[in-house]
Motif scaffolding. Sequence first.
Motif, PDB file in Angstrom:
ATOM      1  N   TRP A   1       0.830  -1.207   0.000  1.00 11.16           N
ATOM      2  CA  TRP A   1       0.000   0.000   0.000  1.00 11.16           C
ATOM      3  C   TRP A   1       0.868   1.262   0.000  1.00 11.16           C
ATOM      4  O   TRP A   1       0.587   2.223  -0.706  1.00 11.16           O
ATOM      5  N   ARG A   2       1.942   1.237   0.769  1.00 14.52           N
ATOM      6  CA  ARG A   2       2.814   2.412   0.853  1.00 14.52           C
ATOM      7  C   ARG A   2       3.695   2.557  -0.388  1.00 14.52           C
ATOM      8  O   ARG A   2       3.905   3.657  -0.889  1.00 14.52           O
ATOM      9  N   ARG A   3       4.255   1.436  -0.846  1.00 18.42           N
ATOM     10  CA  ARG A   3       5.125   1.410  -2.024  1.00 18.42           C
ATOM     11  C   ARG A   3       4.884   0.098  -2.764  1.00 18.42           C
ATOM     12  O   ARG A   3       5.325  -0.945  -2.310  1.00 18.42           O
ATOM     13  N   TRP A   4       4.158   0.157  -3.848  1.00 28.88           N
ATOM     14  CA  TRP A   4       3.782  -1.066  -4.538  1.00 28.88           C
ATOM     15  C   TRP A   4       4.984  -1.926  -4.902  1.00 28.88           C
ATOM     16  O   TRP A   4       4.942  -3.149  -4.811  1.00 28.88           O
ATOM     17  N   ILE A   5       6.067  -1.296  -5.271  1.00 33.76           N
ATOM     18  CA  ILE A   5       7.247  -2.058  -5.689  1.00 33.76           C
ATOM     19  C   ILE A   5       7.798  -2.901  -4.541  1.00 33.76           C
ATOM     20  O   ILE A   5       8.319  -4.000  -4.746  1.00 33.76           O
ATOM     21  N   LEU A   6       7.653  -2.395  -3.299  1.00 35.87           N
ATOM     22  CA  LEU A   6       8.095  -3.170  -2.140  1.00 35.87           C
ATOM     23  C   LEU A   6       7.211  -4.397  -1.941  1.00 35.87           C
ATOM     24  O   LEU A   6       7.686  -5.482  -1.584  1.00 35.87           O
TER      25      LEU A   6
END
Length: 531
Positions: A95-100
């Motif tokens: 949610w915060r950083r899709w790539i993560l």
Amino acid sequence: MKAVRKSTRRASSFAMLAGVLAAGLVLGVAELAGSFFSTRSAPLIALGSTFIDFTPSWLKDFAIDTFGTNDKLALFIGMAVTIVILAAILGYLAWRRWILGVAGVLFMGAVMVAAVVSRAGASALDAVPSVIGTLAGLAALRWMIVKLHAAVPAAAQADDDGVYSADEPSPERAKTGASRRAFFAAAGVTAVVAGATAAGGAVISAARSTVNAARRQLSFPDPVDTAKPVPEGVDVALEGVDPWLTPNPDFYRIDTALQVPTIDVDTWELRIHGMVEEEIRMNFQDLLDSELIERHITLTCVSNPIGGDLVGNAKWLGYPIRKLLERARPTEGADMVLSTSTDGFSASTPLPVLQDERDAIFAIAMNDEPLPLEHGYPVRMVVPGLYGYVSATKWVVDLEVTRFADATAYWTDRGWSEKGPIKTQSRVEVPKPFAKVAAGTYRAGGTAWAQNRGIDKVEVQIDDGPWEEATLAIEYTVDTWRQWTHEVQLEPGSHRIRSRAYDPDGVQVEERTDTVPNGASGWHSVQFSAE
């Protein structure tokens, strides 16, 4: 700002929920897809088995000492909790950083694949269900995260620096996006699909498995050498003392298999090779056509603590291992047989033990019925006088005649001793620890064992009084345990009772030692009170 913070916390919770649901979909789809492959493709079983392989010995000992035969259930519960926590963290990161989130899901998928392909007998094809499950979970997570971004106010999506990721929906899209109902719809669909696929995999696997039905229909020829009749005097008939013959459902089970192997007797084969003059392959019908013998033999787990219950006595039907070794003709210098299970477990048994006159057998029946699946069906090894970790290989498919200097086994690789002879032991079963009994004349009882040597005598001590000889039940053979009873006079108050056994070499060792590396030793004592 309060509304924004509240919305942020709510969104974080929803994101973690999305991660958990996506993880459930990964496992559900993988289990469903795995039902069309081999049993080795199941990711949960592979992960659990890998965890066991890399668990330090002290932690395994703790699990067995703490949970006993429920150690596998404890492992699955621990795995479930771990997966939920990790999945929730991945959902939040996505949610915060899709790539993560993508990186985390792919990493977990890679771990599943590695666990599957590292199983004994697995191939690259067995990794396909895990790959399919990972891609399905990733797609579902993306779907839910997009819906969540659309449903959350823009201010709640900003980073601490107020910056938005390029691959995340803009604040403008959030304002005009779908409502929270869209997220819950996506989450609900994911949950339903995850549950349906997991259930579908279980149903298909159950429908495909006919092993247990075939097991129940098996019939065996009469043995050429039957077990001698069991006299009445082998059981002391004292309530609280385990029965002399252990029923199959009550027989202890300690092994490394998280999923009980299901083997078709029509495809089972035993291979004997290595330092032999003649390699031998034997199928199940060959075994049935052999000269089978019937014996009562007591088995003991090396993890059995002082006074523990990881020991049992059963009647076994099987073929003498020494006869098969006579046909293979081990070559000079061989001193060990490395037996391997279909699930990759291995045990190192001294070759002379399998060649002497003790009744070491390839067992196919237990207490007058085909081996239960969890006890090694269709064939397991039973060797009197050795702890199971070096002799009692279940679901056995391979015997390699070799040398201790050249090969090691599953538990010896983890710090346990090579040869594992059973130590002479006795235990007090009546009274139970911290029991309250009537003062006056009291009948205590228990069991002692020294397989392949026999029990000559058992002595009992109350508090610091003299050692007194107990009354022994009739000895059936030196390969079975022996019960004892003793009448004692008890004054009101707290008491301690101890027992010690004698074999032909003398009294059992008094000094208490741990189960590692070659079995526990020490005199068993029980605290109780009389009133």
